[in-house]
Design a protein around this motif. Structure first.
Motif, short mmCIF file in Angstrom:
data_model
loop_
_atom_site.label_atom_id
_atom_site.label_comp_id
_atom_site.label_asym_id
_atom_site.label_seq_id
_atom_site.Cartn_x
_atom_site.Cartn_y
_atom_site.Cartn_z
N ARG A 242 -13.66 19.35 66.64
CA ARG A 242 -12.68 18.28 66.57
C ARG A 242 -12.17 17.99 67.98
O ARG A 242 -12.03 18.90 68.78
CB ARG A 242 -11.50 18.70 65.71
CG ARG A 242 -11.54 18.28 64.26
CD ARG A 242 -12.56 18.95 63.46
NE ARG A 242 -12.32 18.61 62.04
CZ ARG A 242 -13.25 18.58 61.12
NH1 ARG A 242 -14.50 18.86 61.42
NH2 ARG A 242 -12.97 18.28 59.87
N TYR A 266 -21.16 11.34 72.70
CA TYR A 266 -19.91 11.82 72.11
C TYR A 266 -18.99 10.65 71.78
O TYR A 266 -18.31 10.65 70.74
CB TYR A 266 -19.21 12.78 73.07
CG TYR A 266 -19.56 14.24 72.84
CD1 TYR A 266 -18.64 15.13 72.30
CD2 TYR A 266 -20.83 14.73 73.16
CE1 TYR A 266 -18.97 16.46 72.09
CE2 TYR A 266 -21.17 16.05 72.96
CZ TYR A 266 -20.24 16.92 72.42
OH TYR A 266 -20.57 18.25 72.20
N GLU A 268 -19.84 7.83 70.79
CA GLU A 268 -20.36 7.23 69.55
C GLU A 268 -20.05 8.10 68.33
O GLU A 268 -19.83 7.59 67.23
CB GLU A 268 -21.87 7.04 69.66
CG GLU A 268 -22.29 6.05 70.75
CD GLU A 268 -23.79 6.07 70.99
OE1 GLU A 268 -24.48 6.97 70.43
OE2 GLU A 268 -24.30 5.22 71.75
N LEU A 269 -20.02 9.41 68.52
CA LEU A 269 -19.84 10.34 67.40
C LEU A 269 -18.40 10.46 66.91
O LEU A 269 -18.17 10.72 65.73
CB LEU A 269 -20.33 11.74 67.80
CG LEU A 269 -21.80 12.06 67.64
CD1 LEU A 269 -22.10 13.45 68.18
CD2 LEU A 269 -22.21 11.99 66.16
N TYR A 270 -17.43 10.27 67.81
CA TYR A 270 -16.04 10.59 67.48
C TYR A 270 -15.17 9.35 67.33
O TYR A 270 -15.31 8.38 68.09
CB TYR A 270 -15.44 11.51 68.56
CG TYR A 270 -15.92 12.94 68.38
CD1 TYR A 270 -15.22 13.84 67.61
CD2 TYR A 270 -17.12 13.36 68.97
CE1 TYR A 270 -15.67 15.14 67.41
CE2 TYR A 270 -17.59 14.65 68.78
CZ TYR A 270 -16.86 15.53 68.00
OH TYR A 270 -17.32 16.81 67.79
N ASP A 271 -14.25 9.40 66.34
CA ASP A 271 -13.31 8.30 66.17
C ASP A 271 -12.06 8.57 66.99
O ASP A 271 -11.95 9.58 67.69
CB ASP A 271 -12.99 8.07 64.69
CG ASP A 271 -12.26 9.26 64.05
OD1 ASP A 271 -11.72 10.11 64.78
OD2 ASP A 271 -12.25 9.34 62.81
N PRO A 276 -15.42 13.87 63.98
CA PRO A 276 -16.83 13.47 64.10
C PRO A 276 -17.21 12.55 62.96
O PRO A 276 -16.56 12.54 61.91
CB PRO A 276 -17.58 14.81 64.02
CG PRO A 276 -16.68 15.68 63.20
CD PRO A 276 -15.27 15.27 63.54
N SER A 277 -18.27 11.80 63.14
CA SER A 277 -18.71 10.89 62.08
C SER A 277 -19.06 11.68 60.82
O SER A 277 -19.58 12.80 60.89
CB SER A 277 -19.92 10.08 62.54
OG SER A 277 -21.08 10.88 62.56
N ALA A 278 -18.76 11.09 59.67
CA ALA A 278 -18.99 11.78 58.40
C ALA A 278 -20.46 12.12 58.20
O ALA A 278 -20.80 13.18 57.67
CB ALA A 278 -18.47 10.92 57.25
N GLY A 279 -21.35 11.21 58.62
CA GLY A 279 -22.78 11.46 58.46
C GLY A 279 -23.25 12.64 59.26
O GLY A 279 -23.99 13.50 58.75
N TYR A 280 -22.82 12.73 60.51
CA TYR A 280 -23.21 13.85 61.36
C TYR A 280 -22.64 15.16 60.81
O TYR A 280 -23.35 16.17 60.67
CB TYR A 280 -22.72 13.63 62.80
CG TYR A 280 -22.91 14.85 63.67
CD1 TYR A 280 -24.15 15.14 64.23
CD2 TYR A 280 -21.86 15.73 63.91
CE1 TYR A 280 -24.33 16.28 65.01
CE2 TYR A 280 -22.03 16.86 64.69
CZ TYR A 280 -23.28 17.13 65.23
OH TYR A 280 -23.45 18.26 65.99
N GLU A 281 -21.35 15.15 60.50
CA GLU A 281 -20.71 16.37 60.01
C GLU A 281 -21.36 16.85 58.72
O GLU A 281 -21.61 18.05 58.54
CB GLU A 281 -19.22 16.12 59.79
CG GLU A 281 -18.46 17.37 59.39
CD GLU A 281 -16.97 17.14 59.36
OE1 GLU A 281 -16.22 18.07 59.73
OE2 GLU A 281 -16.53 16.03 58.98
#
Length: 317
Positions: A242, A266, A268-271, A276-281
């Motif tokens: 996180r 990174y 792109e991955l984090y809001d 982290p993005s739900a798909g990646y996590e």
């Protein structure tokens, strides 16, 4: 005769809060706490919603520690100050007993704001009192740590029916030296798991933080879960890194220096909240869950089991 108005207090003290309210002693800041049971930010990724932390800041200096922002509220920075200016709450046991008198039985995490068995505990020995207060109140609790000092209190923890979650996110020592420079090696923590299990303590592994593009390759995850299983852990609780405010700036500064090619990915991955993005996590935690099944371990957050308070109590307000 006229009178000049006299100020009853000195001009506003502009020193950081920690400098105004704490006593500096032997490299630590002793600060009396007003409240010790505090809400866990949802972004932390752990199961418990409430926590008590005898220490704020942590000498393990983990770059991805999600508790860093707490130092800002004390007028300190979330980077080097968090690693070196450790705040001790000497009255934590007294305040905890008072607050537990109106607790509703919800499970409590211990050590979220800083490892409760870091070096400061060798001097202050606050944890036996914390464990005693929680046990006397009949509270369910989980201790989060990386430190072997927890074995000192294994008997107390076993009698209290506590869980211990040892943090082991990866077993690659090169990564550990880069992102957890003050923490014990992965091997030392694996040995800690075995020692706790042997002492009769329910021991889980918090596989956190899994670092995107650094410790998330399939072979890395497999090696980590395999060695955790060999150590005798009951279950693994995976949490992908996180990056909430405070942690984000410190971690990304290091990433820019050590792995500049990853910075854009990174972003792109984090809001904005640091999640982290739900798909990646989902993909990473799914891989870990499959590995856990292969090795006969549980995976995921433990089922919350609120206990009846030890005596008739009021709901926390």
């Amino acid at each position: 005769m006229g009178w000049d108005a006299l100020a009853l207090v000195d001009a506003a003290d502009e020193r950081p809060l920690i400098e105004r309210r704490a006593v500096a002693r032997d490299g630590f800041y002793e600060m009396q706490a007003r409240t010790v049971i505090e809400r866990v930010p949802q972004v932390a990724g752990i199961a418990q919603r409430w926590a008590v932390s005898p220490y704020r800041g942590c000498a393990h200096a983990c770059r991805g520690c999600g508790a860093r922002a707490g130092h800002r509220r004390l007028g300190l920075d979330a980077g080097a100050d968090f690693d070196t200016r450790i705040v001790v709450r000497p009255n934590v046991v007294e305040r905890l007993r008072a607050e537990l008198a109106r607790w509703d039985g919800t499970e409590i995490a211990v050590g979220v704001g800083g490892d409760c068995y870091q070096a400061a505990e060798e001097r202050y020995r606050l944890m036996p009192g914390v464990i005693g207060a929680l046990a006397s109140a009949g509270a369910a609790f989980t201790v989060y740590t990386k430190s072997a000092l927890v074995v000192r209190d294994a008997e107390l923890l076993a009698r209290a029916g506590a869980r211990v979650a040892v943090s082991i996110a990866f077993v690659d020592e090169r990564i550990r030296r880069a992102v957890e420079p003050g923490a014990p090696s992965a091997q030392a923590r694996l040995e800690l798991v075995s020692a706790l299990v042997e002492a009769g303590v329910e021991c889980r592994v918090l596989m956190s933080p899994v670092l995107p593009l650094l410790s998330d390759a399939a072979d890395q995850l497999a090696a980590t879960v395999r060695r955790i299983a060999s150590a005798g852990a009951a279950a693994v609780e995976p949490v992908v890194l996180r990056l909430p405010p405070g942690t984000r700036e410190w971690y990304l500064r290091w990433l820019e220096e050590a792995h500049p090619q990853l910075v854009e990915r990174y972003a792109e991955l984090y809001d904005r909240a640091g999640l982290p993005s739900a798909g990646y996590e989902g993909r990473i935690t799914g891989q870990i869950a499959q590995l856990c099944r292969m090795y006969g371990m549980g995976c995921g957050a433990p089922v919350a089991e609120p206990r009846e308070p030890a005596a008739a109590q009021l709901a926390l307000v």
